[in-house]
Design an enzyme around this catalytic site. Structure first.
Site, PDB file in Angstrom:
ATOM      1  N   GLU A  95      68.124  20.002  54.740  1.00  0.00           N
ATOM      2  CA  GLU A  95      67.839  21.420  54.554  1.00  0.00           C
ATOM      3  C   GLU A  95      68.495  21.927  53.278  1.00  0.00           C
ATOM      4  OE1 GLU A  95      69.785  23.803  57.632  1.00  0.00           O
ATOM      5  OE2 GLU A  95      71.076  22.097  58.029  1.00  0.00           O
ATOM      6  N   ASP A  99      73.173  27.601  57.478  1.00  0.00           N
ATOM      7  CA  ASP A  99      73.617  28.975  57.665  1.00  0.00           C
ATOM      8  C   ASP A  99      73.824  29.209  59.147  1.00  0.00           C
ATOM      9  OD1 ASP A  99      74.022  31.761  57.304  1.00  0.00           O
ATOM     10  OD2 ASP A  99      72.660  31.764  55.599  1.00  0.00           O
ATOM     11  N   PHE A 144      73.985  36.341  49.203  1.00  0.00           N
ATOM     12  CA  PHE A 144      72.636  35.836  49.013  1.00  0.00           C
ATOM     13  C   PHE A 144      72.572  34.991  47.747  1.00  0.00           C
ATOM     14  CE2 PHE A 144      68.264  36.397  47.531  1.00  0.00           C
ATOM     15  CZ  PHE A 144      67.577  36.000  48.662  1.00  0.00           C
ATOM     16  N   ASP A 151      64.716  30.894  47.540  1.00  0.00           N
ATOM     17  CA  ASP A 151      63.928  31.977  46.962  1.00  0.00           C
ATOM     18  C   ASP A 151      64.345  33.356  47.463  1.00  0.00           C
ATOM     19  OD1 ASP A 151      61.292  33.020  48.969  1.00  0.00           O
ATOM     20  OD2 ASP A 151      62.751  31.555  49.665  1.00  0.00           O
TER      21      ASP A 151
END
Length: 172
Positions: A95, A99, A144, A151
């Site tokens: 991955e 998270d 982020f 993306d």
């Protein structure tokens, strides 16, 4: 959105080579199946497999949450399923970022339910405070990030480095 570098185009390849070396040593004498979790993993996945020194097979899975109001693995929709025969095989789920891991619970359960010999996880990035995968490229703090496959609204995937919104900016 103004973006600032988080991990450089030099740090990332070093991390990929290190992870590929760990996987190659761990699976010497076997031919594992690497299952990429789309879409974000595709750049890391491509670079990772080119660095492996063992035989391997590849497949992909695409999963998403069905509802924004819930955070349960029961509400994960599999958009593209694993197609390889998994019985008695070693599987490495690859991955982009480890998270919360809720969608990943469903993805990892699939090979286990199909009788694979083992399932291990690999992630380029792991968020501080999360249960780390078996193979980790880089540690990531809060916030982020985009680039190198990750993306924001399908943008920024092609950046060679990983970037974060500049202080005072957000991804909303």
């Amino acid at each position: 959105m103004r973006l600032e570098p988080r991990f450089s185009g030099e740090e990332i390849p070093d991390a990929v080579r290190r992870v590929a070396g760990q996987i190659s040593r761990s699976y010497r004498g076997t031919c594992p199946i690497l299952v990429g979790v789309l879409k974000g993993c595709f750049v890391f996945f491509a670079d990772l497999v080119r660095e492996l020194t063992i035989p391997f097979e590849v497949d992909f899975v695409c999963a998403r949450f069905c509802s924004a109001e819930t955070s349960s693995a029961e509400n994960v929709d599999i958009l593209k399923d694993i197609e390889c025969h998994l019985s008695d095989r070693h599987v490495i789920v690859v991955e982009d970022i480890a998270d919360k891991g809720l969608a990943l619970e469903t993805v990892v359960a699939q090979p286990q339910d199909r009788g694979c010999a083992s399932v291990r996880r690999c992630a380029l990035l792991v968020r501080e405070g999360c249960v780390p995968p078996d193979f980790v490229g880089l540690q990531l703090g809060p916030g982020f990030v985009v680039g190198y496959g990750l993306d924001y609204a399908e943008q920024y995937r092609g950046l060679r480095e990983i970037r974060a919104p500049a202080e005072g900016e957000n991804s909303d």
